[in-house]
Structure formats: structure tokens, C-alpha cells
Write an enzyme that holds these catalytic residues in place. Structure first.
Site, PDB file in Angstrom:
ATOM      1  N   LYS A 290      46.996  36.895  44.369  1.00  0.00           N
ATOM      2  CA  LYS A 290      47.849  36.021  45.172  1.00  0.00           C
ATOM      3  C   LYS A 290      49.060  35.487  44.400  1.00  0.00           C
ATOM      4  O   LYS A 290      50.062  36.143  44.297  1.00  0.00           O
ATOM      5  CB  LYS A 290      47.017  34.913  45.805  1.00  0.00           C
ATOM      6  CG  LYS A 290      46.020  35.434  46.843  1.00  0.00           C
ATOM      7  CD  LYS A 290      45.501  34.351  47.736  1.00  0.00           C
ATOM      8  CE  LYS A 290      44.433  34.877  48.711  1.00  0.00           C
ATOM      9  NZ  LYS A 290      44.912  35.888  49.652  1.00  0.00           N
TER      10      LYS A 290
ATOM     11  N   ASP B 283      36.189  34.117  40.472  1.00  0.00           N
ATOM     12  CA  ASP B 283      37.222  34.563  41.397  1.00  0.00           C
ATOM     13  C   ASP B 283      38.202  33.409  41.584  1.00  0.00           C
ATOM     14  O   ASP B 283      37.981  32.509  42.390  1.00  0.00           O
ATOM     15  CB  ASP B 283      36.583  34.968  42.719  1.00  0.00           C
ATOM     16  CG  ASP B 283      37.599  35.441  43.761  1.00  0.00           C
ATOM     17  OD1 ASP B 283      38.806  35.174  43.576  1.00  0.00           O
ATOM     18  OD2 ASP B 283      37.191  36.053  44.764  1.00  0.00           O
TER      19      ASP B 283
ATOM     20  N   PHE C  45      34.042  34.107  50.057  1.00  0.00           N
ATOM     21  CA  PHE C  45      35.073  35.020  50.563  1.00  0.00           C
ATOM     22  C   PHE C  45      35.738  35.671  49.361  1.00  0.00           C
ATOM     23  O   PHE C  45      36.486  35.030  48.622  1.00  0.00           O
ATOM     24  CB  PHE C  45      36.125  34.321  51.422  1.00  0.00           C
ATOM     25  CG  PHE C  45      37.104  35.311  51.989  1.00  0.00           C
ATOM     26  CD1 PHE C  45      36.790  36.023  53.141  1.00  0.00           C
ATOM     27  CD2 PHE C  45      38.298  35.578  51.357  1.00  0.00           C
ATOM     28  CE1 PHE C  45      37.667  36.981  53.652  1.00  0.00           C
ATOM     29  CE2 PHE C  45      39.181  36.517  51.853  1.00  0.00           C
ATOM     30  CZ  PHE C  45      38.869  37.222  53.004  1.00  0.00           C
TER      31      PHE C  45
END
Length: 402
Positions: free
Chosen positions: A255, A226, A141
Site C-alpha cells: 500500500k 502483515d 484480512f
């Protein structure tokens, strides 16, 4: 909106139904706790998918944002501003790299990493134009843009959004042999999550990340990590890659970099990688804006102390000890994760992940399900041990009555 039902009805009437939230409407929040429009309190055990590592309304971050709001919030990159160099310097030092390319959302950072790898491949490695390949892992994801869903194996994210962007090869996560076979002379990068979050907090086999690092170095391929969910303290280290003493060529961050206050993301690498960009070839009006830089600078300063990493490690050890006691009792089939991050697989007879999340919500705990049978637990790193234990007590109670 005075009631939960009114607020949800209004949202359903006027917003696209691209999410299926739990039926709670948050009005205020502080630390690890949120309060809804009717005054009910909930323990946040999701932390905005790790965007809220430092808790809701963290005073240092709010003060940094408020001070910057009074000065200047946006210049665009058409002009310099006085927080930009400080932010870039601090983030490169945190990562042990030389250059930063700031963006806003995690998906933007991943798109930027893809463009970076391709341009590096053509201009540095010498791959023929239009032939660059990036190897990714199944069950990944990385976001939901058109290019990113082109290399997703999640049918909900991918189906009916084609035609898809070419140039990606998908291999099983954790399989070094498959990865080695997929890397060719036209491969420019391997893009991986050190821990796969949306897939259910999947931790790769021991030695996998180290093997990826060795393989990519041998084949002259960029290793792009990531760390949007796994980075910035969540796993008990600044970066999840550190658990195997691995330093990738490229960090993809987001984030928690914005502290849950503003969206901040970045690609961080050395000059021989990010130096391929020239003016006009990539950009973002809001990327690296003064408000984002001010908040991110405070996040970086907080991480420099090591306090939050240590807290995640210590409370994470406690979390996993307690969760693992549930395995084999008939309700939980497996627990995975690292630090204050766990995926808990629920035995089907005790309900789906969504049903368990709903029952926890009714007991004042907020988590999120994924892939049907799994719930994810990722509280803010500032959560107290007492609150964490209370949340675990509610999980035990839900599973005992499921």
C-alpha cells in the site's frame, strides 16, 4: 463521462461487480481532497485503505515518478537496473533487516510470505515436507487470492471459491492461550496483522504482540507481521509493532510503500529467512521494477524524517479524543484504533455503516463501511487539523440527524 450517472452506468455495464462503491466518480485529487466529474469536492477520509498516506498527488512522489518515467520503467528481473540495489538497501535499513523480496500488490506479498515460511520450515527448521502449518487469526484480512481466502473467516471472501489450500490453523485474534495451544512442532509461522483493518480497526489487548514475539521465539517459529495497512506511518510509528517494542522476523509491506502512485509491496526479513530462495523458485516480472523502486525510495526518504509518524501520532490523538466524545451519546457504541486510523461502530438505530457513509458523502466526506455497523476513518497523514475537524463536524451532523 460528463455526469456521475453516465460514468457509473458505463462501469456497471462493462466491469465485474466485485465491488460496491459509493456513487461518486473522482476525476482529480490533491492532498486530502478529491473532486468528482461534476466539480464537487470531497474530503478523503479513507486514503485508499492507507495506500495514500502521503496524500493525493504528493509533489515529491510525482516528481520522482516523472523523472524515472523519462529513463526506464521496466527491465524485468532478467536484468539488473540501477535503482534496485538502492531500494533494497534503503528498505532493509528502514526495517532493520538484511534482505528484501519485492512484489507488487499486498496479496502477492502475503503469498510470498507464506511460501517463505514454508520453505524456511522445511529447509531450516526441519519440518517434514508437506506438513508445514501456519497459524493465523480469525477475522483476518490478508488479501483475496485462493490461498489467502482459504484461511479467511469472512464468508463473502471465502464462500464458493474452494477447494481450499490446506496448512493453516485459525485461532481467535488477541488470544495468546489459544495461539500457544495451536503451535506444534510442524508450525513454521504465525501470520498476524498488528491491527486488524478490515475487521473494523481492531487493536489487540496490551501485551499481545509482545507475547506472540516471545512465544514464537521460544518455539522456533517465524513471527510474520502483515503491516500492509498498519505500517509506514499510519499509527504514529513507522510500524504498528513498535507500539509494543516488537520486531517480527518478517515484515509484509505494501500500500503506502508505493505512495498511491504505483503498486509496490515487499517481504523484508533477515538473510537466514529470505536466503532460502534460489533462482527460479519465486519471482514477478514487475516486482522491483525501476519505476516502483524510484517511488518507494522517495517514500522511504520521507519516512526517515519522522515527520509523518509524528503528524499521525499528534493528529491521531486529537481524532480519537473527538471520536470518543461521541461514545455513549446514543449514536456511537465504540471507537477503536491508533494514530490516524479509527473504526467507529454505529448504533443500529442511526443506520448501517453503508448508510452513514452515504450520508457523509452527501456532505462532502468520503469514508468506507465494513461489517455492517462500522465505518473506518483513515485520512491521508498530510491532512490539516482544520480539515480533519471539518470532517468530524460532518460526522457529528450526520449522526445527529440519523
Amino acid at each position: 463521462m460528463s455526469t456521475t450517472a453516465d460514468a457509473i452506468a458505463a462501469a456497471e455495464a462493462h466491469s465485474a461487480h466485485n465491488y460496491h462503491p459509493l456513487p461518486v466518480v473522482v476525476a482529480t485529487a490533491e492532498g486530502a481532497w478529491m473532486t468528482d466529474v461534476e466539480g464537487r469536492r470531497y474530503l478523503d477520509m479513507l486514503a485508499g485503505y492507507s495506500a495514500l498516506n502521503f496524500g493525493h498527488g504528493n509533489r515529491r512522489l510525482i516528481d520522482a515518478a516523472r523523472a524515472q518515467l523519462e529513463r526506464v520503467t521496466l527491465t524485468s528481473r532478467a536484468f539488473h537496473h540501477d535503482r534496485f540495489a538502492e531500494f533494497c538497501t534503503a528498505l532493509t535499513e528502514l526495517c532493520g533487516k538484511e534482505m528484501v523480496l519485492p512484489m507488487n500488490t499486498g496479496a502477492e506479498a502475503v503469498e510470498t510470505a507464506v511460501k517463505t515460511a514454508r520453505k524456511w520450515g522445511y529447509e531450516v527448521k526441519g519440518v517434514p515436507d508437506g506438513h508445514a502449518k501456519i497459524v493465523v487469526a480469525s477475522d483476518n484480512f490478508h488479501g483475496r487470492t485462493t490461498t489467502i481466502v482459504s484461511f479467511s473467516t469472512d464468508h463473502e471472501a471465502r464462500d464458493h471459491f474452494g477447494p481450499y489450500t490446506p496448512g493453516f490453523e485459525i485461532v481467535p485474534y488477541g488470544d495468546l492461550t489459544a495461539l500457544a495451544h495451536a503451535v506444534t512442532s510442524n508450525t513454521v509461522a504465525v501470520l498476524l496483522e498488528p491491527i486488524q483493518g478490515e475487521a473494523g480497526v481492531l487493536v489487540p489487548p496490551p501485551g499481545y504482540l509482545r507475547g506472540v514475539r516471545e512465544l514464537t521465539r521460544e518455539r522456533n517459529v517465524l513471527f510474520m507481521a502483515d503491516e500492509i495497512q498498519s505500517g509506514l506511518g499510519r499509527t504514529g510509528r513507522t510500524f504498528a509493532c513498535e507500539h509494543e517494542d516488537v520486531v517480527p522476523d518478517v515484515y509484509v509491506l505494501g500500500k503506502a510503500l508505493g505512495g498511491g502512485v504505483v503498486p509496490v509491496s515487499a517481504v523484508v526479513a533477515d538473510r537466514d529467512v529470505l536466503g532460502v530462495f534460489k533462482p527460479g523458485e519465486h519471482g514477478s516480472t514487475f516486482g522491483g521494477n525501476p519505476l516502483a523502486c524510484a517511488v518507494a525510495l522517495e517514500v522511504i526518504a520521507m519516512l526517515r524524517t519522522g515527520e509523518y509518524q509524528q503528524r499521525a501520532a499528534e493528529l491521531g490523538d486529537h481524532l480519537h479524543r473527538e471520536l470518543n466524545l461521541l461514545v455513549g451519546g446514543g449514536a456511537v457504541t465504540a471507537v477503536r484504533g491508533r494514530g490516524l486510523w479509527a473504526g467507529v461502530d454505529i448504533e443500529p438505530g442511526h443506520g448501517t455503516g453503508r448508510e452513514v457513509s452515504h450520508r457523509l458523502m452527501e456532505r462532502g466526506v468520503l469514508v468506507k463501511d465494513t461489517h455492517g455497523a462500522t465505518i473506518r476513518i483513515a485520512p491521508p497523514l498530510v491532512i490539516s487539523k482544520e480539515d480533519l475537524d471539518w470532517g468530524l463536524d460532518q460526522l457529528r451532523a450526520v449522526l445527529a440527524t440519523g
